[in-house]
Motif scaffolding. Sequence first.
Motif, PDB file in Angstrom:
ATOM      1  N   ASN A  44       0.818  -1.216   0.000  1.00  0.00           N
ATOM      2  CA  ASN A  44       0.000   0.000   0.000  1.00  0.00           C
ATOM      3  C   ASN A  44       0.850   1.264   0.000  1.00  0.00           C
ATOM      4  O   ASN A  44       0.551   2.219  -0.725  1.00  0.00           O
ATOM      5  N   SER A  45       1.900   1.283   0.801  1.00  0.00           N
ATOM      6  CA  SER A  45       2.778   2.464   0.846  1.00  0.00           C
ATOM      7  C   SER A  45       3.425   2.719  -0.502  1.00  0.00           C
ATOM      8  O   SER A  45       3.507   3.861  -0.959  1.00  0.00           O
ATOM      9  N   ASN A  46       3.885   1.660  -1.143  1.00  0.00           N
ATOM     10  CA  ASN A  46       4.547   1.821  -2.432  1.00  0.00           C
ATOM     11  C   ASN A  46       3.553   2.106  -3.557  1.00  0.00           C
ATOM     12  O   ASN A  46       3.867   2.854  -4.491  1.00  0.00           O
ATOM     13  N   ALA A  47       2.349   1.542  -3.480  1.00  0.00           N
ATOM     14  CA  ALA A  47       1.335   1.793  -4.513  1.00  0.00           C
ATOM     15  C   ALA A  47       0.957   3.270  -4.534  1.00  0.00           C
ATOM     16  O   ALA A  47       0.750   3.851  -5.608  1.00  0.00           O
ATOM     17  N   ILE A  48       0.892   3.885  -3.368  1.00  0.00           N
ATOM     18  CA  ILE A  48       0.594   5.315  -3.285  1.00  0.00           C
ATOM     19  C   ILE A  48       1.620   6.131  -4.072  1.00  0.00           C
ATOM     20  O   ILE A  48       1.292   7.140  -4.691  1.00  0.00           O
ATOM     21  N   GLU A  49       2.853   5.641  -4.066  1.00  0.00           N
ATOM     22  CA  GLU A  49       3.946   6.339  -4.760  1.00  0.00           C
ATOM     23  C   GLU A  49       4.075   5.932  -6.229  1.00  0.00           C
ATOM     24  O   GLU A  49       5.006   6.344  -6.911  1.00  0.00           O
ATOM     25  N   GLY A  50       3.154   5.096  -6.714  1.00  0.00           N
ATOM     26  CA  GLY A  50       3.161   4.735  -8.128  1.00  0.00           C
ATOM     27  C   GLY A  50       3.851   3.425  -8.454  1.00  0.00           C
ATOM     28  O   GLY A  50       4.058   3.099  -9.628  1.00  0.00           O
ATOM     29  N   ASN A  51       4.205   2.643  -7.445  1.00  0.00           N
ATOM     30  CA  ASN A  51       4.830   1.344  -7.681  1.00  0.00           C
ATOM     31  C   ASN A  51       3.836   0.442  -8.401  1.00  0.00           C
ATOM     32  O   ASN A  51       2.656   0.406  -8.064  1.00  0.00           O
ATOM     33  N   THR A  52       4.297  -0.304  -9.398  1.00  0.00           N
ATOM     34  CA  THR A  52       3.415  -1.113 -10.237  1.00  0.00           C
ATOM     35  C   THR A  52       3.262  -2.556  -9.772  1.00  0.00           C
ATOM     36  O   THR A  52       2.509  -3.311 -10.387  1.00  0.00           O
ATOM     37  N   LEU A  53       3.942  -2.958  -8.698  1.00  0.00           N
ATOM     38  CA  LEU A  53       3.814  -4.329  -8.211  1.00  0.00           C
ATOM     39  C   LEU A  53       2.428  -4.538  -7.606  1.00  0.00           C
ATOM     40  O   LEU A  53       1.903  -3.669  -6.914  1.00  0.00           O
ATOM     41  N   THR A  54       1.850  -5.702  -7.867  1.00  0.00           N
ATOM     42  CA  THR A  54       0.590  -6.073  -7.223  1.00  0.00           C
ATOM     43  C   THR A  54       0.907  -6.561  -5.808  1.00  0.00           C
ATOM     44  O   THR A  54       2.078  -6.756  -5.457  1.00  0.00           O
ATOM     45  N   LEU A  55      -0.135  -6.799  -5.032  1.00  0.00           N
ATOM     46  CA  LEU A  55       0.061  -7.316  -3.678  1.00  0.00           C
ATOM     47  C   LEU A  55       0.794  -8.661  -3.735  1.00  0.00           C
ATOM     48  O   LEU A  55       1.754  -8.890  -2.997  1.00  0.00           O
ATOM     49  N   ARG A  56       0.363  -9.531  -4.607  1.00  0.00           N
ATOM     50  CA  ARG A  56       1.001 -10.859  -4.757  1.00  0.00           C
ATOM     51  C   ARG A  56       2.453 -10.709  -5.195  1.00  0.00           C
ATOM     52  O   ARG A  56       3.335 -11.399  -4.678  1.00  0.00           O
ATOM     53  N   GLU A  57       2.713  -9.820  -6.141  1.00  0.00           N
ATOM     54  CA  GLU A  57       4.089  -9.604  -6.603  1.00  0.00           C
ATOM     55  C   GLU A  57       4.961  -9.024  -5.487  1.00  0.00           C
ATOM     56  O   GLU A  57       6.123  -9.397  -5.349  1.00  0.00           O
ATOM     57  N   THR A  58       4.387  -8.129  -4.690  1.00  0.00           N
ATOM     58  CA  THR A  58       5.123  -7.564  -3.558  1.00  0.00           C
ATOM     59  C   THR A  58       5.529  -8.674  -2.602  1.00  0.00           C
ATOM     60  O   THR A  58       6.670  -8.733  -2.142  1.00  0.00           O
ATOM     61  N   ASP A  59       4.600  -9.570  -2.317  1.00  0.00           N
ATOM     62  CA  ASP A  59       4.892 -10.722  -1.457  1.00  0.00           C
ATOM     63  C   ASP A  59       6.045 -11.537  -2.038  1.00  0.00           C
ATOM     64  O   ASP A  59       6.986 -11.907  -1.330  1.00  0.00           O
ATOM     65  N   MET A  60       6.003 -11.804  -3.314  1.00  0.00           N
ATOM     66  CA  MET A  60       7.048 -12.599  -3.970  1.00  0.00           C
ATOM     67  C   MET A  60       8.401 -11.894  -3.917  1.00  0.00           C
ATOM     68  O   MET A  60       9.428 -12.520  -3.645  1.00  0.00           O
ATOM     69  N   VAL A  61       8.400 -10.590  -4.163  1.00  0.00           N
ATOM     70  CA  VAL A  61       9.646  -9.815  -4.122  1.00  0.00           C
ATOM     71  C   VAL A  61      10.241  -9.849  -2.717  1.00  0.00           C
ATOM     72  O   VAL A  61      11.451 -10.017  -2.544  1.00  0.00           O
ATOM     73  N   LEU A  62       9.395  -9.716  -1.707  1.00  0.00           N
ATOM     74  CA  LEU A  62       9.882  -9.729  -0.325  1.00  0.00           C
ATOM     75  C   LEU A  62      10.393 -11.111   0.090  1.00  0.00           C
ATOM     76  O   LEU A  62      11.122 -11.231   1.065  1.00  0.00           O
TER      77      LEU A  62
END
Length: 127
Positions: A44-62
Amino acid sequence: MHCLNTRRLLFYQSSMFHLMNRITQNLYELERLTEEFTIEYTYNSNAIEGNTLTLRETDMVLRGLTIDRKPLKDHMEAVGHKEAFDLVRDLVKGQVPLSESIIKQIHYLVLADKREDRGVCSCEIKK
């Protein structure tokens, strides 16, 4: 009398076993909820700043994976945000007082994808 003491001992042992089992389950649940919160907070914090990762992708990246056709910047933002959040949690656990140096550390981690902005504060710090 001996039989009564044996029954009590067995009862206490059984109670302790069940209590320890519940504590262990609660610790696992707390760990799972903390991880879930961290992923959603980062997303959510990164999406506000325009990050294009989905929630699932964010999980995978982390979890250390890279997402094909997504900017490296987005990966670095997610990882940097999580590292900053983990740092703040550790500081709170250790009851470390907030200082200018710590704020700069957090800022550095959050801006992991923006080398030119790392450690740079465009605001005036009043003492």
